[in-house]
Design an enzyme around this catalytic site. Structure first.
Site, PDB file in Angstrom:
ATOM      1  N   ASP A 185       7.422  -5.675 -35.470  1.00  0.00           N
ATOM      2  CA  ASP A 185       6.202  -5.712 -36.269  1.00  0.00           C
ATOM      3  C   ASP A 185       5.842  -7.187 -36.442  1.00  0.00           C
ATOM      4  OD1 ASP A 185       4.239  -5.760 -38.189  1.00  0.00           O
ATOM      5  OD2 ASP A 185       5.225  -4.354 -39.545  1.00  0.00           O
ATOM      6  N   LYS A 189      -3.665  -8.580 -38.816  1.00  0.00           N
ATOM      7  CA  LYS A 189      -4.001  -9.798 -39.558  1.00  0.00           C
ATOM      8  C   LYS A 189      -4.721 -10.845 -38.696  1.00  0.00           C
ATOM      9  CE  LYS A 189      -1.239  -8.683 -43.474  1.00  0.00           C
ATOM     10  NZ  LYS A 189       0.033  -8.017 -43.601  1.00  0.00           N
ATOM     11  N   TYR A 228       8.201  -4.425 -45.082  1.00  0.00           N
ATOM     12  CA  TYR A 228       6.976  -3.658 -45.269  1.00  0.00           C
ATOM     13  C   TYR A 228       6.266  -3.530 -43.934  1.00  0.00           C
ATOM     14  CZ  TYR A 228       2.308  -2.350 -46.929  1.00  0.00           C
ATOM     15  OH  TYR A 228       1.102  -1.712 -47.135  1.00  0.00           O
TER      16      TYR A 228
HETATM   17  C1  LIG Z   1       0.230  -6.463 -43.711  1.00  0.00           C
HETATM   18  C2  LIG Z   1       1.331  -5.864 -42.937  1.00  0.00           C
HETATM   19  C3  LIG Z   1       1.241  -4.579 -42.376  1.00  0.00           C
HETATM   20  C4  LIG Z   1       0.105  -3.640 -42.695  1.00  0.00           C
HETATM   21  O1  LIG Z   1      -1.114  -4.093 -42.229  1.00  0.00           O
HETATM   22  P1  LIG Z   1      -2.467  -3.532 -42.927  1.00  0.00           P
HETATM   23  O2  LIG Z   1      -3.548  -4.087 -42.077  1.00  0.00           O
HETATM   24  O3  LIG Z   1      -2.442  -4.053 -44.337  1.00  0.00           O
HETATM   25  O4  LIG Z   1      -2.399  -2.056 -42.878  1.00  0.00           O
HETATM   26  C5  LIG Z   1       2.245  -4.149 -41.544  1.00  0.00           C
HETATM   27  N1  LIG Z   1       3.305  -4.928 -41.290  1.00  0.00           N
HETATM   28  C6  LIG Z   1       3.441  -6.159 -41.815  1.00  0.00           C
HETATM   29  C7  LIG Z   1       4.630  -6.981 -41.469  1.00  0.00           C
HETATM   30  C8  LIG Z   1       2.471  -6.647 -42.677  1.00  0.00           C
HETATM   31  O5  LIG Z   1       2.634  -7.841 -43.259  1.00  0.00           O
END
Ligand SMILES: *Cc1c(COP(=O)(O)O)cnc(C)c1O
Length: 427
Positions: free
Chosen positions: A239, A267, A146
């Site tokens: 990511d 985050k 994701y």
């Molecule tokens: C949470 C998450 C996102 C998206 O971040 P948001 O601030 O919720 O848009 C992207 N990549 C990873 C791996 C995530 O866990």
């Protein structure tokens, strides 16, 4: 408390009349685990309190950001100081520069950094930049990974979608889906076959996947993926929205010894406020407007309150012993749960990297999304409900990672293990 109906249920009833599903992000609805969401009233340290006044030890941490726990005094003070000077300007501020410098100091591969307001924006823009740089249209992602909810990344996108049994998303164009190729996690042969077409702008990976549950890469995967992408002129995007400042101060790239071309953080980097960032090689990043032709913008990008919360969080994480403690807390909980499950003859395995972990209800090993899906979701639901009833808040899906925070005491983790012992005895 007022009357017989708990207040959280009242609020949920009202919410469902106005907010689709009653929630502003789907997994919060707790459908996979057969529960209603709890509406939270406040958090303090390692604990959250729902609208009925019930107390829970928190292993969600707002899905990762709250590595220091809730309402940390130094963070509140930092936000307060920033807030007293104004909340947003739409003009650059010095604290944005400090934030970018702190990110680069942690992850030197991010030679240039730009702040945005969410992980979704960071990954979406990193892809656009990769396409602009390579002049290729297609991207490769990992099945079950994701990366936020932008169109081209909502193909085979793990947790939220998986939890609700939706393969991708309606409303994503055939074109966006066609330009997104998907291979299994840890599958280098499949990856090489796709890269060999020479049409792939970027491979985007969750540096350590957390959205199919925690599923670390096999030992030689990061290095081989780096070599393969370089050989085919494809950019490697890490990511690290979950893993950045979580598995190590320098993120998974520090653990793996990898230099990605582009990196996304979020985050923890926002310290509980909406901030994220992307960055990487200067020659790529300098294609961004106003220097180059790849556009990106944001009214609240680099918001001073979010920058202050993020910077203070990073400062606290740099203090001695933080990652050793996070690792130990994660180890006690994850291994404690596994031992209890085994003692009851319940098929289970644990994947863990430091303070990020998942207990899968199956023998395992879980090495990719296909194997994660073999877990017993009914049993996970029972585990979740039993833990909630005993005052422990878990992510409401088998396909999510739980997180320990620095706000948990040794007694707290003991209590979390005791709750698991009782719950696993019952299920
Ligand atoms: C949470 C998450 C996102 C998206 O971040 P948001 O601030 O919720 O848009 C992207 N990549 C990873 C791996 C995530 O866990």
């Amino acid at each position: 408390m007022s009357g017989d109906i708990p207040r959280s249920r009242d609020i949920f009833a009202r919410a469902q009349e106005i907010i689709p599903g009653g929630v502003n992000s789907p997994v919060r609805a707790c459908r996979q685990v057969g529960c209603e969401p709890l509406f939270m009233a406040r958090g303090e340290g390692g604990r959250v309190y729902d609208a009925d006044g019930n107390e829970y030890l928190d292993l969600v941490g707002s899905w990762g950001p709250l590595i220091l726990g809730h309402a940390h005094l130094e963070i509140l003070e930092a936000i307060g100081r920033a807030m007293a000077s104004g909340t947003t300007f739409g003009a650059p501020t010095e604290i944005e520069v400090e934030f970018a410098e702190a990110i680069r100091a942690a992850m030197p591969s991010m030679e240039r950094v730009r702040a945005v307001s969410s992980g979704t924006e960071a990954t979406m823009t990193a892809l656009r930049l990769a396409r602009g740089f390579t002049r290729r249209d297609k991207i490769l992602k990992i099945d079950g990974a994701y990366h936020g909810h932008s169109d081209s990344l909502l193909v085979a996108a793990g947790s939220g979608a998986a939890t609700l049994g939706i393969p991708g998303s309606a409303g994503v164009t055939a074109g966006a889906a066609r330009d997104t190729l998907v291979v299994p996690h840890n599958d280098l042969a499949a990856t090489e076959a796709v890269l060999a077409t020479g049409e792939i702008a970027a491979v985007i990976v969750e540096a350590i996947p957390g959205n199919m549950g925690c599923v670390p890469p096999l030992p030689d995967y990061p290095e081989k993926l780096r070599a393969l992408t370089a050989a085919h002129g494809t950019l490697l995007i890490y990511d690290e929205v979950i893993t950045g400042f979580r598995v190590a101060y320098g993120g998974a790239q520090a653990l793996h010894g990898i230099t990605p071309d582009l990196t996304c953080v979020g985050k923890i980097a926002g310290g509980g406020l909406p901030a994220a960032a992307f960055g990487g090689r200067a020659d790529i990043m300098e294609l961004l407007a106003p220097l180059g032709p790849v556009y990106q913008a944001g009214t609240l990008s680099g918001n001073p309150l979010a920058m202050a919360a993020g910077l203070k969080t990073l400062e606290i994480l740099r203090r001695p012993g933080t990652y050793e403690r996070l690792d130990r807390l994660g180890q006690i909980v994850a291994e404690g749960w596994l031992a209890e499950a085994r003692a009851r003859g319940i098929p289970a395995c644990v994947n863990r990297v430091g303070s990020m972990f998942t207990l899968f209800f199956q023998e395992g090993p879980v090495t990719d999304y296909a194997s994660a899906k073999r877990s017993d979701l009914q049993r996970f639901g029972a585990f979740f409900r039993g833990m909630r009833a005993r005052g422990v808040s878990l992510p409401p899906s088998q396909f999510e990672a739980a997180f320990t925070s620095l706000a948990l005491s040794d007694d707290d983790v003991g209590q979390i293990c005791e709750a698991a012992r009782e719950t696993l005895r019952e299920i």
